[in-house]
Design a protein around this motif. Sequence first.
Motif, PDB file in Angstrom:
ATOM      1  N   UNK A 176       6.688  -3.115  15.675  1.00 46.49           N
ATOM      2  CA  UNK A 176       6.182  -3.733  16.895  1.00 46.49           C
ATOM      3  C   UNK A 176       6.734  -5.133  17.123  1.00 46.49           C
ATOM      4  N   UNK A 177       7.384  -5.700  16.119  1.00 49.09           N
ATOM      5  CA  UNK A 177       7.921  -7.050  16.249  1.00 49.09           C
ATOM      6  C   UNK A 177       6.834  -8.104  16.336  1.00 49.09           C
ATOM      7  N   UNK A 178       5.815  -7.964  15.466  1.00 54.02           N
ATOM      8  CA  UNK A 178       4.690  -8.896  15.497  1.00 54.02           C
ATOM      9  C   UNK A 178       4.612  -9.679  14.190  1.00 54.02           C
ATOM     10  N   UNK A 179       3.857 -10.771  14.207  1.00 55.89           N
ATOM     11  CA  UNK A 179       3.701 -11.641  13.041  1.00 55.89           C
ATOM     12  C   UNK A 179       2.211 -11.784  12.734  1.00 55.89           C
ATOM     13  N   UNK A 180       1.722 -11.029  11.748  1.00 58.46           N
ATOM     14  CA  UNK A 180       0.325 -11.144  11.324  1.00 58.46           C
ATOM     15  C   UNK A 180       0.279 -11.390   9.821  1.00 58.46           C
ATOM     16  N   UNK A 181      -0.850 -11.883   9.347  1.00 56.31           N
ATOM     17  CA  UNK A 181      -0.992 -12.309   7.959  1.00 56.31           C
ATOM     18  C   UNK A 181      -1.619 -11.218   7.112  1.00 56.31           C
ATOM     19  N   UNK A 182      -0.985 -10.892   5.981  1.00 54.01           N
ATOM     20  CA  UNK A 182      -1.530  -9.895   5.056  1.00 54.01           C
ATOM     21  C   UNK A 182      -2.511 -10.547   4.088  1.00 54.01           C
ATOM     22  N   UNK A 183      -3.721  -9.951   3.975  1.00 53.94           N
ATOM     23  CA  UNK A 183      -4.734 -10.430   3.027  1.00 53.94           C
ATOM     24  C   UNK A 183      -5.063  -9.283   2.066  1.00 53.94           C
ATOM     25  N   UNK A 184      -4.603  -9.360   0.804  1.00 51.20           N
ATOM     26  CA  UNK A 184      -4.859  -8.271  -0.148  1.00 51.20           C
ATOM     27  C   UNK A 184      -6.235  -8.379  -0.804  1.00 51.20           C
ATOM     28  N   UNK A 185      -6.865  -7.211  -1.043  1.00 51.04           N
ATOM     29  CA  UNK A 185      -8.149  -7.125  -1.745  1.00 51.04           C
ATOM     30  C   UNK A 185      -7.986  -6.197  -2.946  1.00 51.04           C
ATOM     31  N   UNK A 186      -9.042  -6.063  -3.735  1.00 44.21           N
ATOM     32  CA  UNK A 186      -8.989  -5.191  -4.921  1.00 44.21           C
ATOM     33  C   UNK A 186      -9.297  -3.736  -4.603  1.00 44.21           C
ATOM     34  N   UNK A 187      -9.659  -3.457  -3.361  1.00 43.26           N
ATOM     35  CA  UNK A 187      -9.970  -2.089  -2.991  1.00 43.26           C
ATOM     36  C   UNK A 187     -10.499  -2.013  -1.576  1.00 43.26           C
ATOM     37  N   UNK A 188     -10.803  -0.781  -1.148  1.00 44.63           N
ATOM     38  CA  UNK A 188     -11.280  -0.556   0.202  1.00 44.63           C
ATOM     39  C   UNK A 188     -12.624  -1.228   0.461  1.00 44.63           C
ATOM     40  N   UNK A 189     -13.554  -1.149  -0.501  1.00 49.94           N
ATOM     41  CA  UNK A 189     -14.887  -1.715  -0.313  1.00 49.94           C
ATOM     42  C   UNK A 189     -14.872  -3.184   0.077  1.00 49.94           C
ATOM     43  N   UNK A 190     -14.241  -4.053  -0.743  1.00 49.02           N
ATOM     44  CA  UNK A 190     -14.170  -5.475  -0.384  1.00 49.02           C
ATOM     45  C   UNK A 190     -13.397  -5.731   0.908  1.00 49.02           C
TER      46      UNK A 190
END
Length: 324
Positions: A176-190
Motif C-alpha cells: 500500500x506504500x504506507x508508513x506505520x509503526x510495528x509494536x511486537x507483543x508476546x502473543x495474541x492475548x496481550x
Amino acid sequence: MFRKILLAAGAVFVVLSSGLAPAQAQSWPSKPIKMIVGYPPGGGADVIARILAERLTRSLGQQVVVENRAGASGTIGTTAVVRADPDGYTVLLATISDLSIAPAMTKLPFDVEKDLHPVTQVARGPYLLVANPNFPPNTLPELVAYVKANPGKVSYSSFGEKTLPHLFGEMFKAAAGIDSLHVPYKGSGPSIADLVGGQIQYSFDNPAVTLALVKGGKLKALAVTSTTRLPGADSIPTVVEGGQPELVGGTWYGLMAPAKTPRPIIDRLNAEMVAILKSPEMVKLLEDRYFQPVGNSPEEFGRYISREIAQWRVLGAKIGLKPE
C-alpha cells in the motif's frame, strides 16, 4: 582377546538398545503428556491446543496437559520441545510463525527440519484485519488513506518480531506504500488487550480470537485475508475487495515431537490426531472458529514445512526482512 570381548559387548548393547524403542512405544502412553504452546493463553494456538488436548485425553486414556511457554515469538516453547526427552510425553502445538517463518528469517538455536519430527498439520485459516472502534477508518481503503495522511503516527501489533501478524503488517505497508509503526507483543492475548484499550490502532489476528470482540463492539473488522467472505460474518469484505490482493493468506497449526521420538509413537499420535480431526464434532468445532481441519501424514506435513520455509525466505527478502 580383549578387543573381541569389547566388540561382542558392543554388539549385545546394540541388540538390546534396538529393542527399547518398540517396547517403549508399546507401553505408551503410561503417564500424562505435555502439549507445549509457545504463546500466552487466549490466542489461536492456545484455543486449538486446548480443544485437541481434551480429545486426545479421551482417545489416549492419559491426561494431555497444555503448557504455555511464551516468549521470543514462540521460540522458547519450541526450544523446550527440541530439548525434551524424545519419549512421546512432550509435544508441540506449533504455528506457521514457529515452523516456517522463524526458520526462514531468524537464526534459531535449533533446526526445525532436523530437530523436530512432524506428526500432522492440524488446521489452517485466514486472519481478520481488526481495528480499535475509535480509530477513524472503517474500511481497508480508508485505512490506507488515513495512514498515508498520518505517516509514522499509526501503530499495528503482532505476536512478536517476524511472526505472521508482523509479516502481514509489513506486506501491507509495502503493497500500500504506507508508513506505520510495528509494536511486537508476546502473543495474541496481550496484543488484543492493547488494541481494545486503544494503545495501538490495528492488527491482523485470528477470527477465533477477534470475531466475538467485533460482534461485541470492542473491535471493528476492516477485512478478512481470504478470497471469500466468512460464513456468518459476510458483512466483512475481503482484502481483494479492499484493493489489497497481496494480503490473501492465513495461518496454520501443526503438531510436532522431538526428532528422535520412536516412529511407533509418532504413528500412534498421527492416527489419533487424524481420527479426531476428521470427526464431525471436531470439524464443526474448528469450522465454527473459522479454521479448516487438515490431518495429513508426517511425511506430507514435513514436505509442506520445507516448501513454506523456502517461500518465506523469498518473501522476506522482497519486503526487506533478512535473517538475523
